[in-house]
Design an enzyme around this catalytic site. Structure first.
Site, PDB file in Angstrom:
ATOM      1  CB  CYS A 252      -0.946   0.009   1.194  1.00  0.00           C
ATOM      2  SG  CYS A 252      -2.097  -1.359   1.157  1.00  0.00           S
TER       3      CYS A 252
ATOM      4  CG  HIS B 105      -3.316   3.558   2.038  1.00  0.00           C
ATOM      5  ND1 HIS B 105      -3.700   3.148   0.774  1.00  0.00           N
ATOM      6  CD2 HIS B 105      -3.408   2.459   2.835  1.00  0.00           C
ATOM      7  CE1 HIS B 105      -4.002   1.863   0.815  1.00  0.00           C
ATOM      8  NE2 HIS B 105      -3.842   1.426   2.044  1.00  0.00           N
TER       9      HIS B 105
ATOM     10  CG  ASN C  34      -6.658  -0.799   0.917  1.00  0.00           C
ATOM     11  OD1 ASN C  34      -5.903  -0.363   0.052  1.00  0.00           O
ATOM     12  ND2 ASN C  34      -6.215  -1.305   2.057  1.00  0.00           N
TER      13      ASN C  34
HETATM   14  O1  UT7 Z   1      -3.954  -1.099   3.534  1.00  0.00           O
HETATM   15  C1  UT7 Z   1      -3.074  -1.857   4.299  1.00  0.00           C
HETATM   16  C2  UT7 Z   1      -3.336  -1.714   5.708  1.00  0.00           C
HETATM   17  N1  UT7 Z   1      -4.596  -2.280   6.067  1.00  0.00           N
HETATM   18  C3  UT7 Z   1      -5.333  -1.649   6.938  1.00  0.00           C
HETATM   19  O2  UT7 Z   1      -4.972  -0.572   7.331  1.00  0.00           O
HETATM   20  C4  UT7 Z   1      -6.554  -2.333   7.478  1.00  0.00           C
HETATM   21  C5  UT7 Z   1      -6.583  -2.129   8.945  1.00  0.00           C
HETATM   22  N2  UT7 Z   1      -7.688  -2.802   9.630  1.00  0.00           N
HETATM   23  C6  UT7 Z   1      -8.971  -2.393   9.520  1.00  0.00           C
HETATM   24  O3  UT7 Z   1      -9.302  -1.550   8.715  1.00  0.00           O
HETATM   25  C7  UT7 Z   1      -9.976  -2.994  10.480  1.00  0.00           C
HETATM   26  O4  UT7 Z   1      -9.294  -3.697  11.482  1.00  0.00           O
HETATM   27  C8  UT7 Z   1     -11.010  -3.958   9.799  1.00  0.00           C
HETATM   28  C9  UT7 Z   1     -11.980  -3.150   8.966  1.00  0.00           C
HETATM   29  C10 UT7 Z   1     -10.276  -4.974   8.942  1.00  0.00           C
HETATM   30  C11 UT7 Z   1     -11.797  -4.704  10.849  1.00  0.00           C
HETATM   31  O5  UT7 Z   1     -12.440  -3.770  11.733  1.00  0.00           O
HETATM   32  P1  UT7 Z   1     -12.351  -3.962  13.314  1.00  0.00           P
HETATM   33  O6  UT7 Z   1     -13.169  -2.906  13.914  1.00  0.00           O
HETATM   34  O7  UT7 Z   1     -10.885  -3.987  13.636  1.00  0.00           O
HETATM   35  O8  UT7 Z   1     -13.058  -5.342  13.535  1.00  0.00           O
HETATM   36  P2  UT7 Z   1     -12.483  -6.685  14.176  1.00  0.00           P
HETATM   37  O9  UT7 Z   1     -11.505  -7.320  13.244  1.00  0.00           O
HETATM   38  O10 UT7 Z   1     -12.033  -6.411  15.569  1.00  0.00           O
HETATM   39  O11 UT7 Z   1     -13.782  -7.550  14.210  1.00  0.00           O
HETATM   40  C12 UT7 Z   1     -14.920  -7.166  15.002  1.00  0.00           C
HETATM   41  C13 UT7 Z   1     -16.038  -8.156  14.764  1.00  0.00           C
HETATM   42  C14 UT7 Z   1     -15.599  -9.604  14.868  1.00  0.00           C
HETATM   43  O12 UT7 Z   1     -16.638 -10.333  15.474  1.00  0.00           O
HETATM   44  P3  UT7 Z   1     -16.584 -10.722  17.045  1.00  0.00           P
HETATM   45  O13 UT7 Z   1     -15.356 -11.524  17.217  1.00  0.00           O
HETATM   46  O14 UT7 Z   1     -16.544  -9.400  17.775  1.00  0.00           O
HETATM   47  O15 UT7 Z   1     -17.849 -11.479  17.235  1.00  0.00           O
HETATM   48  C15 UT7 Z   1     -15.451 -10.026  13.449  1.00  0.00           C
HETATM   49  O16 UT7 Z   1     -15.632 -11.412  13.260  1.00  0.00           O
HETATM   50  O17 UT7 Z   1     -16.554  -8.004  13.438  1.00  0.00           O
HETATM   51  C16 UT7 Z   1     -16.562  -9.266  12.779  1.00  0.00           C
HETATM   52  N3  UT7 Z   1     -16.362  -9.058  11.362  1.00  0.00           N
HETATM   53  C17 UT7 Z   1     -17.378  -8.816  10.504  1.00  0.00           C
HETATM   54  N4  UT7 Z   1     -18.705  -8.719  10.687  1.00  0.00           N
HETATM   55  C18 UT7 Z   1     -19.473  -8.449   9.605  1.00  0.00           C
HETATM   56  C19 UT7 Z   1     -15.201  -9.033  10.662  1.00  0.00           C
HETATM   57  N5  UT7 Z   1     -15.444  -8.799   9.373  1.00  0.00           N
HETATM   58  C20 UT7 Z   1     -16.783  -8.656   9.249  1.00  0.00           C
HETATM   59  C21 UT7 Z   1     -17.632  -8.370   8.155  1.00  0.00           C
HETATM   60  N6  UT7 Z   1     -18.953  -8.279   8.381  1.00  0.00           N
HETATM   61  N7  UT7 Z   1     -17.156  -8.185   6.898  1.00  0.00           N
END
Ligand code: UT7
Length: 322
Positions: free
Chosen positions: A113, A249, A279
């Site tokens: 990225c 980004h 992204n």
């Molecule tokens: O470009 C390169 C660098 N990349 C980035 O900068 C990405 C950085 N990360 C992020 O943008 C975020 O961490 C994400 C968008 C990937 C995830 O958001 P989050 O607020 O960190 O969510 P999480 O991974 O902590 O997941 C929270 C909950 C989980 O469920 P439980 O364990 O709380 O029951 C996940 O299983 O959300 C669930 N979850 C989803 N639910 C519905 C994860 N993906 C999804 C989804 N739809 N697509």
């Protein structure tokens, strides 16, 4: 002293749009979750026969046209991509041929990225040292090809596209400073764990996918981008209020909000395209730049802060007098 000025920008997005509602039919997710957690509403996806070089070519032609430069005037081509068309020639060489440019240096940069930021840093060094006068710098990706479309944690995030700039040697300010970093210790948080030398040809194609520990990457991105803002301002003895536009980004609106807050910058001075592009990795910064140049928000004389964070980890910034 010679500087590298951005004299033209261009971008290109594949025609097909994939909405959050369509993703609801593919994996267990909701439009609301995706919008609230990422800010993304839709992303563009390349057609099956459409390659990274195809997207790069359209963006490059638009940037060259905006710059008023023909093929004979380009003397350096750098393509930042994680999704090259083939093992070799590089996407930059494939593109060079399509644009009828001959003889100049052409190569790819792989910094995921942060790729476009790295590419700008390298092109800037070529121009400042006198090794090039007019550089075509592109970020282009078909990231959809390395997305596991059954993994809801990653498939909602990414999209395809390309953005390009033409840089020219000038005696007036252009790129003011570049700041490039990496720390290879974080491979386990964000990677595609297969490749040519690891025996990609022996694997099922389905195994070459992005793996990400999203939450941990998120925290690293916020703190690291906060630091790069400080580093860039300190290196130039500038104040937060000296920045006219933040062009970040486009990974997640919450990461963008945090960086804007660090700069004490109102969101109407931040270029946001993550809602419509998702992204697009190395393409995201030049795509956002081109959008804001073409809609008239960014004007000549504005001070721009471009920044990115991604796999590697890699991160960096470029401060530009536009
Ligand atoms: O470009 C390169 C660098 N990349 C980035 O900068 C990405 C950085 N990360 C992020 O943008 C975020 O961490 C994400 C968008 C990937 C995830 O958001 P989050 O607020 O960190 O969510 P999480 O991974 O902590 O997941 C929270 C909950 C989980 O469920 P439980 O364990 O709380 O029951 C996940 O299983 O959300 C669930 N979850 C989803 N639910 C519905 C994860 N993906 C999804 C989804 N739809 N697509």
């Amino acid at each position: 002293m010679t500087s590298a000025r951005i004299i033209g920008t261009g971008s290109f997005l594949p025609e097909r749009i994939l909405t959050n509602q369509q993703l609801e039919q593919m994996v267990e997710t909701t439009d609301l979750w995706i919008r609230e957690r990422t800010g993304i509403r839709q992303r563009h996806i390349a057609a099956p026969e459409e390659t990274t070089c195809d997207l790069a070519e359209q963006a490059a032609r638009r940037a060259m046209s905006a710059a008023g430069k023909g093929p004979e005037e380009i003397d350096l081509i750098i393509v930042a991509t994680t999704t090259p068309d083939q093992v070799f020639p590089s996407t930059a060489c494939l593109l060079q041929s399509r644009l009828d440019i001959h003889g100049c240096a052409a190569f790819d940069i792989q910094a995921v990225c942060t790729g476009f930021i790295y590419a700008l840093g390298v092109a800037n060094s070529f121009i400042r040292s006198g090794a090039a006068r007019c550089a075509l710098v592109i970020g282009a990706e078909t990231l959809s090809r390395i997305v596991d479309w059954s993994d809801r944690q990653t498939c909602v995030l990414f999209g395809d596209g390309a953005g390009a700039v033409v840089l020219e040697a000038a005696e007036t300010p252009g790129i003011i400073s570049t700041h490039l970093h990496a720390d290879g210790d974080y491979e386990s948080l964000l990677r595609v764990p297969v490749g040519i030398s690891k025996g990609y040809h022996k694997l099922q194609q389905e195994q070459a996918f992005i793996e990400m520990k999203g939450n941990e990457v998120f925290k690293m991105a916020v703190t690291t981008l906060g630091r790069i803002v400080d580093e860039t301002l300190e290196a130039n003895q500038m104040k937060k209020t000296d920045i006219d536009w933040l062009i970040p980004h486009q990974a997640n609106i919450r990461i963008i909000n945090a960086t804007a807050k660090k700069l004490r910058m109102a969101m109407d001075r931040v270029v946001v395209t993550v809602d419509t592009h998702g992204n697009t990795s190395a393409a995201s910064v030049p795509l956002a730049l081109d959008v804001a140049v073409r809609d008239g928000r960014i004007r000549r004389g504005d001070t721009l802060l471009l920044e990115a964070f991604g796999g590697g980890f890699t991160w960096g910034s470029v401060l530009v007098k536009y």
